[in-house]
Design an enzyme around this catalytic site. Structure first.
Site, short mmCIF file in Angstrom:
data_model
loop_
_atom_site.label_atom_id
_atom_site.label_comp_id
_atom_site.label_asym_id
_atom_site.label_seq_id
_atom_site.Cartn_x
_atom_site.Cartn_y
_atom_site.Cartn_z
N CYS A 134 -5.62 -9.18 3.41
CA CYS A 134 -6.68 -8.27 3.87
C CYS A 134 -7.96 -8.98 4.30
CB CYS A 134 -7.00 -7.26 2.78
SG CYS A 134 -5.64 -6.11 2.53
N LYS A 144 -4.00 -15.30 -5.15
CA LYS A 144 -4.75 -15.08 -6.39
C LYS A 144 -3.73 -14.79 -7.48
CE LYS A 144 -5.43 -10.11 -5.84
NZ LYS A 144 -6.34 -9.01 -5.86
N GLU A 171 -7.51 2.60 2.02
CA GLU A 171 -7.10 2.24 0.65
C GLU A 171 -7.87 1.00 0.19
OE1 GLU A 171 -5.18 3.85 -1.60
OE2 GLU A 171 -6.04 2.24 -2.78
N VAL A 207 0.82 -1.21 0.00
CA VAL A 207 0.00 0.00 0.00
C VAL A 207 0.86 1.27 0.00
CG1 VAL A 207 -1.58 1.32 1.46
CG2 VAL A 207 -2.06 -1.04 0.93
N GLU A 259 -4.22 -6.16 -4.77
CA GLU A 259 -2.94 -6.65 -5.26
C GLU A 259 -3.18 -7.29 -6.62
OE1 GLU A 259 -0.99 -9.05 -2.30
OE2 GLU A 259 -1.31 -7.51 -0.78
N LYS A 300 -7.97 -11.18 7.66
CA LYS A 300 -7.70 -10.42 8.90
C LYS A 300 -8.77 -9.35 9.11
CE LYS A 300 -4.53 -6.66 7.57
NZ LYS A 300 -5.50 -5.58 7.63
P1 NAD Z 1 3.12 -4.67 4.15
O1 NAD Z 1 3.41 -5.63 5.22
O2 NAD Z 1 3.33 -5.06 2.72
O3 NAD Z 1 3.98 -3.33 4.40
C1 NAD Z 1 4.16 -2.72 5.64
C2 NAD Z 1 5.53 -2.03 5.62
O4 NAD Z 1 5.69 -1.26 6.81
C3 NAD Z 1 6.70 -3.00 5.56
O5 NAD Z 1 7.55 -2.66 4.48
C4 NAD Z 1 7.41 -2.79 6.91
O6 NAD Z 1 8.80 -2.96 6.84
C5 NAD Z 1 7.03 -1.36 7.20
N1 NAD Z 1 7.16 -1.00 8.62
C6 NAD Z 1 6.88 -1.75 9.71
N2 NAD Z 1 7.13 -1.04 10.82
C7 NAD Z 1 7.54 0.18 10.42
C8 NAD Z 1 7.93 1.36 11.11
N3 NAD Z 1 7.91 1.42 12.45
N4 NAD Z 1 8.30 2.44 10.40
C9 NAD Z 1 8.31 2.38 9.06
N5 NAD Z 1 7.96 1.31 8.34
C10 NAD Z 1 7.57 0.21 9.02
O7 NAD Z 1 1.62 -4.20 4.38
P2 NAD Z 1 0.54 -3.76 3.28
O8 NAD Z 1 0.01 -4.96 2.59
O9 NAD Z 1 1.10 -2.64 2.47
O10 NAD Z 1 -0.62 -3.21 4.22
C11 NAD Z 1 -0.50 -1.99 4.92
C12 NAD Z 1 -1.87 -1.61 5.43
O11 NAD Z 1 -2.74 -1.33 4.33
C13 NAD Z 1 -2.56 -2.68 6.26
O12 NAD Z 1 -3.32 -2.06 7.26
C14 NAD Z 1 -3.49 -3.34 5.26
O13 NAD Z 1 -4.62 -3.92 5.87
C15 NAD Z 1 -3.90 -2.17 4.40
N6 NAD Z 1 -4.29 -2.53 3.04
C16 NAD Z 1 -3.59 -3.47 2.35
C17 NAD Z 1 -3.97 -3.77 1.04
C18 NAD Z 1 -3.24 -4.83 0.25
O14 NAD Z 1 -3.76 -5.25 -0.78
N7 NAD Z 1 -2.06 -5.26 0.66
C19 NAD Z 1 -5.05 -3.11 0.44
C20 NAD Z 1 -5.71 -2.12 1.16
C21 NAD Z 1 -5.31 -1.84 2.47
#
Ligand code: NAD
Length: 441
Positions: free
Chosen positions: A264, A324, A152, A12, A156, A267
């Site tokens: 997503c 997927k 968001e 994201v 993916e 969880k």
């Molecule tokens: P992710 O695990 O891919 O990325 C999270 C990132 O945060 C990692 O790179 C990690 O190293 C970094 N991080 C952790 N602690 C940190 C800190 N203290 N300071 C800076 N960076 C730090 O997660 P994601 O899939 O991008 O999801 C992020 C959020 O967005 C979640 O809440 C998720 O539910 C939501 N979301 C995800 C999607 C999806 O398709 N993946 C879609 C919509 C919303």
């Protein structure tokens, strides 16, 4: 033009940071993972996502997009800070907000002047208010801020397209300045009349969970209908098609399969149940969705067992590991449940995925990985199709049959015509078309 710091450079953070840069903002994507930031600074990508590499390159070249681990310094330079860190399942299925609050503390300590703090992570209702408290606790005198919510909805596999062409942009804001600043950073979307939903923080936070829980429920519903079809001689594809023609239902998310996975839906459904518990409401429907979905993943192995009862010592080829197609993400992928079950039964697992093998190797280094789908099935006692990758649709089934030790196939994505596969001599199982196709063949 706004100076935006995005904290968390995952799916994201990286996609939305790059998209916001493409909209004309100056963006720095921040992460504590040095390897990830080094890779991005060397023109590499930590995730596989169609169209992302080109968009990152274009915006880095234009000087609007940078990557850094210097989080405090970059927060101080920014006038908007996005929180895009992970919110995994914690105790009792509720979202674990440890990282979100630790980031809020970092923001509070670094605060200077006035900033907008935007939560992009999916967070339980009330988190925006708690982020505000946390920042206030550490913010130096003279600084000020407003917390906004901007959930968001990207998927993916089509994350770049989704960010650039969203069905809607949801903004939780308490002031007109907060709403105005969000209109500015999303200006290109505002100009093409993308619907913007402005509301308060709690409502914005709930919209995200409600949307994901609804889609997860829809998938689970059609899976349940598919399971009924298996016993009734009906064809779930025709049922889904006819249902989808009803404008009130729509054809989207009516594809039967091995259950939903990913980072997503599972969880977020659990988290919404936990949100319900916190306010004394028992979300019975959502709990059933989680339960039925977990059973659906295991049902795929039961289907295999009906064709190949003794799995001990047998080689099972898995085509597809990602939850997927078009992603390398295996978080809560049905493949994980299937691998665990097969190994428990003493089967040998050999797997192929066009892009997700490297991610799976980190979790299951002990299984065998093949370089292509034909190598994967060679001498196998059974094959299971777990991900709906397009290249599996065009597979040479006659060659597969020749290569395998036994022609046993469980098509968990209904990629093939049951009668055609059986005519080739396969023992074949699929989802929601089993007894129907037997009648045809
Ligand atoms: P992710 O695990 O891919 O990325 C999270 C990132 O945060 C990692 O790179 C990690 O190293 C970094 N991080 C952790 N602690 C940190 C800190 N203290 N300071 C800076 N960076 C730090 O997660 P994601 O899939 O991008 O999801 C992020 C959020 O967005 C979640 O809440 C998720 O539910 C939501 N979301 C995800 C999607 C999806 O398709 N993946 C879609 C919509 C919303």
């Amino acid at each position: 033009m706004h100076n935006i710091a995005v904290i968390g450079t995952g799916y994201v953070g990286l996609v939305s940071g790059t998209g916001l840069a493409d909209f004309g903002n100056r963006v720095v994507c921040l992460d504590i993972n040095h390897d990830k930031i080094d890779l991005l600074n060397r023109d590499g990508l930590p995730i596989w996502e169609p169209g992302l590499q080109e968009l990152v390159r274009k915006n880095v070249r234009s000087g609007r997009l940078r990557f850094s681990t210097d989080i405090t310094a970059e927060i101080r330079e920014a006038d908007m800070v996005f929180i895009a860190v992970g919110t995994p399942s914690g105790e009792n299925g509720g979202a674990d907000l440890t990282t979100v609050f630790s980031v809020a503390e970092t923001i509070g300590r670094a605060l200077n002047g006035h900033k907008y703090i935007v939560t992009k992570s999916t967070v339980p209702v009330g988190t925006g208010a708690r982020i505000r408290e946390q920042i206030t606790r550490y913010a130096p005198a003279g600084s000020s801020f407003e917390v906004l919510s901007n959930p968001e909805f990207l998927r993916e596999g089509s994350a770049v397209y989704d960010f650039m062409h969203p069905d809607r942009v949801v903004v939780g804001a308490e002031t007109e300045q907060g709403r105005a600043v969000m209109r500015e950073i999303y200006r290109p979307l505002y100009l093409i009349e993308t619907p913007f939903v402005f509301t308060n923080l709690a409502t914005a936070e709930l919209i995200k969970y409600a949307s994901n829980a609804f889609l997860a429920t829809k998938i689970t519903f059609i899976n349940e209908i598919a399971n009924l079809c298996d016993g009734l001689g009906a064809d779930v594809h025709v049922v889904a098609k006819a249902m989808g023609l009803d404008g009130r239902i729509s054809s989207k998310f009516l594809h039967p399969g091995p259950g939903f996975g990913g980072s997503c839906f599972p969880k977020d459904v659990r988290a919404l149940s936990a949100i319900g518990e916190a306010v004394g409401y028992d979300t019975r429907l959502l709990k059933a969705v989680t339960e039925v979905n977990a059973a659906q993943k295991l049902r795929m192995v039961e289907k295999l067992r009906r064709l190949l009862p003794a799995l001990e010592g047998k080689t099972v080829a898995l085509l597809g590991l990602a939850f997927k197609q078009r992603t390398d993400d295996v978080r809560e992928s049905p493949a994980l449940a299937v691998i665990a079950k097969l190994r428990e039964a003493g089967a040998r697992v050999r797997a192929f995925d066009p892009v997700a093998a490297e991610t799976m190797k980190k979790i299951h280094p002990e299984i065998t990985y093949a370089d292509d789908m034909y190598e994967c099935v060679t001498d196998a006692d059974a094959v299971m199709i777990l991900t709906e990758w397009n290249e599996f649709r065009g597979i040479d089934l006659a060659r597969i049959k020749q290569l395998m030790a036994r022609p046993v196939m469980v098509d968990c994505r209904n990629l093939y015509d049951p009668a055609g596969v059986r005519a080739l001599g396969f023992q074949y199982a699929c989802v929601g078309r089993e007894s129907y196709s037997e009648k045809l063949s």
